[in-house]
Write an enzyme that holds these catalytic residues in place. Structure first.
Site, short mmCIF file in Angstrom:
data_model
loop_
_atom_site.label_atom_id
_atom_site.label_comp_id
_atom_site.label_asym_id
_atom_site.label_seq_id
_atom_site.Cartn_x
_atom_site.Cartn_y
_atom_site.Cartn_z
N CYS A 162 34.71 36.18 48.41
CA CYS A 162 34.88 37.10 49.53
C CYS A 162 34.39 36.44 50.84
O CYS A 162 35.00 35.50 51.32
CB CYS A 162 34.17 38.42 49.25
N HIS B 32 36.41 39.83 43.98
CA HIS B 32 35.15 39.76 43.23
C HIS B 32 35.42 39.81 41.73
O HIS B 32 35.82 40.84 41.19
CB HIS B 32 34.25 40.94 43.60
N GLU C 283 32.78 38.76 39.84
CA GLU C 283 31.38 38.82 39.38
C GLU C 283 30.80 40.23 39.44
O GLU C 283 29.71 40.47 38.90
CB GLU C 283 30.53 37.90 40.27
#
Length: 249
Positions: free
Chosen positions: A88, A175, A177
């Site tokens: 990001c 994302h 994660e």
């Protein structure tokens, strides 16, 4: 002793998350530098195996002091061939440091959205074996161009450029994660982003629906992609166990 992966955190609700879980499971040492708590950007590169730049608020075209330090660090790391991973905001930092452009997107992109593999990509296998289209989690207002020499890997409907690579550098606008508590935290902390709903901006009820199932599916993609990045860092699939990560505050 193996050198650690150094992760830069920019906001408390966007920590390494599942990446940290995966690093621990594979026995890879790592440390988290909490820039949001005023920690200075460490300049040394001799003691790290790779660098990870997490997400967060901000505009890389109007860099804060720590953003400028990160941009400088990225430039030095590229010169030394150190593997980089940007997520990001982190991807936008890498894009700019490599000579790409970062600009406001046509719209916010928030929530669960599909990305599509670029069929003619010449980059070696970051997303090989995954479906041609798969769902990821997004929360961003800016987007990036593909830097000179880099290869576009994924595209999306709300933002064309979703991922690129250059050698051992991988950058994703989305994302992989993220964990359920962070998603819930984002919907609360940045609730103004999801007041005007659209095809590209989902409401909190949609974002948090079936959250455990969606994040488990997301993390199966993360296992593949982050695993390949760790191969670039350490040169093999599994590192010997060396303990847990360290947080610098």
């Amino acid at each position: 002793m193996m050198k650690p992966v150094r992760c830069f955190r920019h906001i408390v609700c966007e920590p390494p998350g599942y990446l940290g879980t995966l690093l621990e499971a594979r026995g890879c040492p790592f440390e988290v530098v909490c820039l949001d708590e005023g920690v200075a950007v460490p300049r040394d590169l001799d003691t790290v195996a790779g660098l990870v730049f997490m997400g967060g608020p901000g505009n890389v075209n109007e860099p804060t002091g720590w953003m400028q330090q990160e941009l400088d660090l990225i430039g030095r790391a590229v010169e030394q061939g150190i593997p980089l991973l940007g997520i990001c905001l982190g991807a936008q930092l890498i894009a700019r440091a490599l000579g790409g452009a970062v600009m406001p997107g046509d719209t916010l992109e928030v929530g669960w959205h599909e990305v599509e593999q670029v069929a003619d990509t010449a980059a070696p296998g970051w997303f090989a074996g995954l479906p041609a289209r798969f769902e990821v989690f997004q929360w961003h207002a800016h987007t990036f161009s593909i830097p000179p020499g880099a290869v576009a890997l994924l595209r999306g409907r709300c933002a064309e450029h979703q991922a690129f690579s250059l050698g051992n550098i991988l950058a994703t606008q989305f994302h992989l994660e993220i964990m359920p508590p962070s998603i819930e935290g984002l919907t609360q902390r940045f609730s103004s982003d999801i007041e005007q709903l659209s095809d590209c901006v989902q409401g909190a009820d949609v974002i948090t629906a079936d959250l455990e199932t969606r994040t488990r599916r997301l993390h199966r993609v993360a296992d593949v992609v982050f695993g390949r990045w760790l191969q670039a860092v350490y040169g093999y699939d599994r590192a010997p166990a060396v303990g847990r990560g360290r947080v610098t505050r």
